[in-house]
Design a protein around this motif. Structure first.
Motif, short mmCIF file in Angstrom:
data_model
loop_
_atom_site.label_atom_id
_atom_site.label_comp_id
_atom_site.label_asym_id
_atom_site.label_seq_id
_atom_site.Cartn_x
_atom_site.Cartn_y
_atom_site.Cartn_z
N GLY A 108 -7.67 -3.87 -0.82
CA GLY A 108 -6.61 -4.15 0.14
C GLY A 108 -6.37 -5.62 0.34
N TYR A 116 -3.55 -3.83 4.77
CA TYR A 116 -2.99 -2.82 3.86
C TYR A 116 -4.08 -2.45 2.86
CZ TYR A 116 0.12 -0.75 0.31
OH TYR A 116 0.72 0.09 -0.58
N GLU A 117 -4.47 -1.18 2.84
CA GLU A 117 -5.59 -0.75 2.01
C GLU A 117 -5.21 0.49 1.21
OE1 GLU A 117 -9.97 -1.37 3.26
OE2 GLU A 117 -9.48 0.71 3.79
#
Length: 286
Positions: A108, A116-117
């Motif tokens: 991420g 954001y992963e």
């Protein structure tokens, strides 16, 4: 699905032939089965997603591929995922298929306070040469592919091989040419060359074009692609003029397969001023 991302064209039909009802369990992803591929519209200045599928629970599966040299564009991925969530209210699951050094797990990036992963699956752990031999044997004996075989063949160039990616890609295309069913050959060739070209770009285009240049499948792909391009151009011009097309006209253009007819329509369509004129041209009314 409640939303249309883009109509089903030549490429989408071939992807759906291979991927519809497919499960990703074979590579360790426990997700609902695929309903269909979706092609989202381009967001200016952002790289389009590699693959997006509508799943059985009406969520979206977003797939990217990476290796040691080519890393994912997390900014673009986030923009597209969030645009779908905000515009359509649909859940997006994002997965990276990796054929570089082992990275199984999650990957991420932080954008300010936003993390954001995505999930990473290592394709490079799968013995591509063993898979190649198993698929080759099935094709030679005329055995039907199960869903694991369909998944394996679609991503075979990205598995572990003792040869370069370009050589593996060429080898896989030769294998596909031995499939007896013409539509099946066309579908797998379209899927693999599209995925490879979208991911690697110009570095792989030469390999693909060299192989497809004189093959029966290659000629058909080029022919269908050319006709699809003309159909799309006609639609774009008409929708600019009229905003909305009657169903009978839309369907007639979408289903037209004669290249000469499409070329005549494309040459004349800019001068069409009314729906009545358009009907006369499409349905050959004197």
């Amino acid at each position: 699905m409640g939303v249309v991302f883009r109509g089903e064209g030549f490429t989408e039909k071939r992807f759906n032939r291979i991927f519809q009802e497919l499960s990703f369990k074979g590579i360790g992803l426990r997700l609902p089965r695929i309903k269909e591929i979706v092609e989202v519209e381009q967001i200016e200045n952002y790289k389009k997603p590699l693959l997006m599928f509508l799943l059985g629970d009406d969520s979206i599966l977003h797939i990217e591929i990476m290796n040691n040299e080519i890393q994912p564009d997390f900014h673009s991925m986030l923009i597209y995922d969030m645009s779908i969530v905000l515009k359509y209210g649909m859940q997006v699951r994002t997965v990276i298929l990796n054929y570089g050094s082992a990275q199984n797990g999650k990957k991420g990036k932080c954008f300010g306070s936003v993390r954001y992963e995505v999930q990473v699956v290592d394709l490079f752990e799968i013995d591509g040469e063993k898979v190649y031999e198993e698929l080759s044997e099935k094709i030679s004996s005329g055995s039907l592919f199960d869903e694991r075989d369909r998944l394996n063949l679609s991503f075979l160039p990205f598995m572990k091989h003792s040869i370069s990616f370009s050589e593996a890609l060429r080898k896989v295309m030769f294998l596909i040419e031995t499939i007896k069913d013409e539509e099946e050959r066309l579908a797998y060739m379209t899927v693999i060359t599209e995925i490879a070209s979208r991911f690697i770009g110009n570095n792989v285009v030469d390999v693909v074009e060299e192989y497809l240049m004189d093959t029966e499948v290659g000629i058909r792909i080029r022919d269908e692609g050319k006709k699809e391009g003309m159909r799309e151009s006609i639609m774009i011009i008409l929708l600019e003029k009229f905003n909305l097309l009657p169903d009978d006209i839309y369907n007639a253009i979408a289903e037209q397969k004669n290249e000469n007819t499409l070329m005549k329509w494309l040459q004349r369509v800019t001068s069409i001023c009314s729906i009545d004129e358009l009907k006369k041209m499409i349905f050959n009314i004197e």
